[in-house]
Scaffold this active site. Structure first.
Site, PDB file in Angstrom:
ATOM      1  N   ARG A 117      -9.707 -28.167  31.401  1.00 16.17           N
ATOM      2  CA  ARG A 117     -10.230 -28.378  32.749  1.00 16.17           C
ATOM      3  C   ARG A 117     -11.545 -29.136  32.727  1.00 16.17           C
ATOM      4  NH1 ARG A 117      -7.796 -23.655  35.548  1.00 16.17           N
ATOM      5  NH2 ARG A 117      -8.435 -23.551  37.699  1.00 16.17           N
ATOM      6  N   ARG A 137     -13.709 -24.335  44.137  1.00 12.29           N
ATOM      7  CA  ARG A 137     -12.740 -24.704  43.095  1.00 12.29           C
ATOM      8  C   ARG A 137     -12.325 -26.168  43.227  1.00 12.29           C
ATOM      9  NH1 ARG A 137      -8.558 -20.228  44.291  1.00 12.29           N
ATOM     10  NH2 ARG A 137      -7.306 -21.091  42.604  1.00 12.29           N
TER      11      ARG A 137
HETATM   12  P1  AMP Z   1      -6.386 -20.711  37.851  1.00 13.49           P
HETATM   13  O1  AMP Z   1      -5.510 -19.518  37.919  1.00 13.49           O
HETATM   14  O2  AMP Z   1      -5.932 -21.724  36.830  1.00 13.49           O
HETATM   15  O3  AMP Z   1      -6.637 -21.342  39.206  1.00 13.49           O
HETATM   16  O4  AMP Z   1      -7.822 -20.204  37.319  1.00 13.49           O
HETATM   17  C1  AMP Z   1      -8.570 -19.250  38.051  1.00 13.49           C
HETATM   18  C2  AMP Z   1     -10.028 -19.254  37.606  1.00 13.49           C
HETATM   19  O5  AMP Z   1     -10.127 -18.914  36.219  1.00 13.49           O
HETATM   20  C3  AMP Z   1     -10.764 -20.578  37.721  1.00 13.49           C
HETATM   21  O6  AMP Z   1     -11.250 -20.810  39.041  1.00 13.49           O
HETATM   22  C4  AMP Z   1     -11.910 -20.385  36.709  1.00 13.49           C
HETATM   23  O7  AMP Z   1     -12.898 -19.501  37.227  1.00 13.49           O
HETATM   24  C5  AMP Z   1     -11.184 -19.648  35.583  1.00 13.49           C
HETATM   25  N1  AMP Z   1     -10.544 -20.600  34.632  1.00 13.49           N
HETATM   26  C6  AMP Z   1      -9.209 -20.725  34.394  1.00 13.49           C
HETATM   27  N2  AMP Z   1      -8.974 -21.686  33.484  1.00 13.49           N
HETATM   28  C7  AMP Z   1     -10.195 -22.181  33.130  1.00 13.49           C
HETATM   29  C8  AMP Z   1     -10.623 -23.213  32.247  1.00 13.49           C
HETATM   30  N3  AMP Z   1      -9.742 -23.939  31.546  1.00 13.49           N
HETATM   31  N4  AMP Z   1     -11.964 -23.433  32.142  1.00 13.49           N
HETATM   32  C9  AMP Z   1     -12.865 -22.715  32.836  1.00 13.49           C
HETATM   33  N5  AMP Z   1     -12.536 -21.744  33.706  1.00 13.49           N
HETATM   34  C10 AMP Z   1     -11.211 -21.471  33.861  1.00 13.49           C
END
Ligand code: AMP
Length: 209
Positions: A88, A166
């Site tokens: 990310r 986000r």
């Molecule tokens: P997601 O389910 O992929 O939308 O991830 C939810 C949250 O987890 C994100 O908003 C970040 O706070 C954290 N997160 C997930 N993947 C990452 C990543 N690769 N790098 C940093 N934070 C992450």
């Protein structure tokens, strides 16, 4: 098959990834799912992650890279993997490159799910997931069967305020990795607007076409 799914929050990465991993019989590695599991289990890492996640902010690269490094060493990941929500940031993409190069492993494709920002907020605020199966629904666009509606949960970071943070994080920190993978000729752009089945057809089309 080794794939990365990139796209803004609410683009449908989780929904599409679930179908693609079934199709290719590869593990689904979602950093968001792993972090939510750590929060639920109350581990030290989960306690740190919770504060970032509630706000919609990204965790530090070294934390997430460490989790992925461990996960990729497990047996089931040797036959292939779909990475959902990682990398990310450019730092994470470069760290992944180093891990793969060390094992002499190549990526097959980076699927970029494209959905305009104005649709994202509507999609996310109505999103619900089934804690028993992990299935994802939408109150308006993909309504759940009545018998499971009562157990569905709303993610803590699926509020309008957190979604805007986000989305900002996506544009500022994640979008810059697209040219990095474009330079390697790996990016497959897929229009993420439409019913999940239609989008799934497009994803398979770019991967198999
Ligand atoms: P997601 O389910 O992929 O939308 O991830 C939810 C949250 O987890 C994100 O908003 C970040 O706070 C954290 N997160 C997930 N993947 C990452 C990543 N690769 N790098 C940093 N934070 C992450």
């Amino acid at each position: 098959m080794r794939l990365i799914f990139i796209g803004p929050p609410g683009a449908g990465k989780g929904t599409q990834a679930a179908r693609i991993v079934d199709h290719f019989n590869i593990p689904h590695v979602s950093t968001g799912d792993m972090l939510r599991a750590a929060v639920k289990a109350g581990t030290d890492m989960g306690k740190v992650a919770d504060g970032y996640m509630k706000k919609g902010a990204l965790l530090p690269d070294e934390v997430v890279v460490g989790i992925v490094r461990e996960r990729l060493q497990q047996d089931d990941a040797q036959r292939g993997v779909l990475l959902d929500g990682f990398p990310r940031t450019l730092g994470q993409a470069m760290a992944l490159d180093g891990m793969l190069a060390a094992e002499e492993i190549a990526l097959d494709a980076v699927v970029l799910l494209e959905v305009p920002d104005e649709l994202i907020v509507r999609r996310i605020v109505g999103r619900r997931s089934d804690p028993d199966t992990g299935a994802i629904y939408h109150l308006e666009f993909s309504p759940p069967p009545a018998e499971i509606a009562g157990r569905l949960v709303h993610r803590k970071d699926d509020t309008e305020e957190a979604v805007r943070t986000r989305l900002d994080a996506y544009h500022a920190q994640t979008a810059p990795i697209i040219p990095f993978y474009e330079a390697k000729g790996l990016v497959k752009r897929v229009d993420g607007v439409g019913k999940p089945d239609e989008v799934a057809g497009r994803v398979l089309g770019v991967l198999e076409g």
